[in-house]
Every structure is written in C-alpha cells, then in structure tokens.
Design a protein around this motif. Structure first.
Motif, short mmCIF file in Angstrom:
data_model
loop_
_atom_site.label_atom_id
_atom_site.label_comp_id
_atom_site.label_asym_id
_atom_site.label_seq_id
_atom_site.Cartn_x
_atom_site.Cartn_y
_atom_site.Cartn_z
N VAL A 1 10.47 -10.95 15.47
CA VAL A 1 10.20 -10.03 16.57
C VAL A 1 8.70 -9.77 16.69
CG1 VAL A 1 10.57 -7.70 17.48
CG2 VAL A 1 12.49 -8.96 16.47
N ILE B 1 16.65 -7.68 22.94
CA ILE B 1 17.16 -8.29 21.71
C ILE B 1 18.37 -7.51 21.21
CG2 ILE B 1 16.66 -8.86 19.29
CD1 ILE B 1 13.73 -9.20 20.07
N VAL C 1 14.67 -3.08 19.47
CA VAL C 1 15.87 -3.86 19.75
C VAL C 1 16.84 -3.03 20.58
CG1 VAL C 1 15.59 -5.26 17.68
CG2 VAL C 1 17.10 -3.25 17.63
#
Length: 235
Positions: A67, A79, A99
C-alpha cells in the motif's frame, strides 16, 4: 462501464473464490489476478484499477509495504483486505492507510458482498454531483460513516429486481429445500439467465432467505451453492 478490479492473492483456491464472488456482480470486472505485491506493482505501472482485493501475506512484500509503495506511485484505488492477518497492529496499520474494508478468512459471501456494496455506495456518493467538484457536509458525513447497509424495513426492491421474478425464484428454491444448488442449476430450472439468477440469489442471501456455501469438490474452480432457509427479511 464496469469497475476494474485487481486481485492479489497467492493461494489459487482463495483467488478463485475472490474472483467468483466479484464476478457475481456485472458492475465489476476482474482485470488481473496476481500472486504478489511485487508482481502487482509492475502491472500497476500501466493500469489504474478502481478496486484492489488484497491479501496481507504475499511473496516479496506484505500488504502494508504494498500500500505504501502504491501510494508513492500516486495511485489511491479502493482496497479491500481479504486476509488471515488479524494482529491488532496489522489491522490498525492498514486501516490508518485508508483501506475501505477488512475481511478475515474464512469469510462468508454475505460479508464479501457487504464490502463490495460499501465500495459502490462510496463511488455513488463521490459522483452524486456532476456539476460541482465540491461535496456538502451531509455527503462528507456519509462518506466518513460509510452508511452503506440498508435501513431495516427499507425498500430492497429498489435494486432493480422484479417482484414477480423474485417470487418465481423463491418458489423453486422453496420447493427444493434441503438441496444446495449453484446459480447455473437454478437458472436452468427456472429458465432465466445465470446473470439474472445471480442478482436474485445475492439479494436473497442478503435478506437471509438463502444460505451460501463454497463447494471445493468440483474438480476445478470452487463453486458457490445456495440453500433455502425460509427466513424472510422482507416486511
């Protein structure tokens, strides 16, 4: 146009399940299935996906390093973590990196569907005002709270489903109580397309009328099977 999805998962069985779950919704298209973060970064030099399904433990680098390097490239796709990593520090580190959702293996289809719905609703909120690049406070609050789940008693049929078709599918599955059927088997019996059936069985899983399970004993890619529970969340 379908949202482009990349799956990063080194376990072929889990990758196949992730792909099948994603492809139950025609609004998504799996562009690549990759085995490691390093391999994915190479692909991402020439590809800008809308969504990444990411396992934390993959060869060459872990999810956090991936990431960080992805963001360093100037890419910020949504994500969804699908992983066995549930250590407090790992979860905190990934959530702090933005995320969208975090699923711990093994996970149920309904939970995966919830994560995908979260993505769709976030996209809808971000694109709700085409005339202006500005978001009002209400829209920002909804993005922060991520209120994606429908309110109890809400109008679920607003998803574009037809009540008569739903009853047709329900009647067949009710008569087949005790059997675990694939969407292909259901489609063949009720004479509808597999894509149509997937929309209706996904809805019925969300409302509790169907239970879903994964059949690994197919001799190939795992399949999702649905069994009727008789529990109805509709008013």
């Amino acid at each position: 146009m379908a949202y482009q999805v990349i799956i990063i998962e080194d376990d072929p069985m889990v990758a196949a399940i992730d792909r099948q779950y994603v492809e139950t919704d025609s609004r998504f298209q799996v562009a690549h299935v990759l085995k490691s973060g390093g391999e994915a970064l190479g692909v991402l030099e020439n590809c800008r996906p809308d969504l990444i399904i990411l396992d934390f433990y993959t060869p060459s680098m872990d999810g956090m390093e991936f990431v960080d390097r992805l963001h360093a490239m100037g890419q910020y796709p949504a994500i969804i973590m699908v992983t066995s990593a549930n250590d407090r520090e790992i979860v905190h580190g990934l959530l702090s990196r933005g995320v969208l959702d975090y699923l711990v293996k093994p996970f149920a289809f309904a939970r995966f569907r919830q994560a995908m719905d979260k993505f769709l609703q976030t996209q809808n909120l971000l694109s709700c005002s085409q005339e202006s690049s500005l978001l009002d406070q209400q829209a920002i609050d909804r993005l922060i709270r991520r209120q994606e789940r429908p309110e109890p008693g809400g109008n679920q049929m607003s998803k574009g489903l037809n009540a008569a078709t739903l009853e047709r599918v329900r009647s067949f599955l009710s008569a087949s109580r005790g059997q675990a059927l694939t969407s292909e088997e259901i489609a063949e019996q009720v004479h509808l397309s597999r894509i149509t059936i997937r929309r209706y069985v996904n809805y019925m899983v969300e409302t509790g009328e169907l239970a879903s399970s994964i059949d690994y004993h197919t001799g190939g890619r795992p399949s999702i099977r649905y069994s009727y529970t008789g529990q109805t969340a509709e008013p």
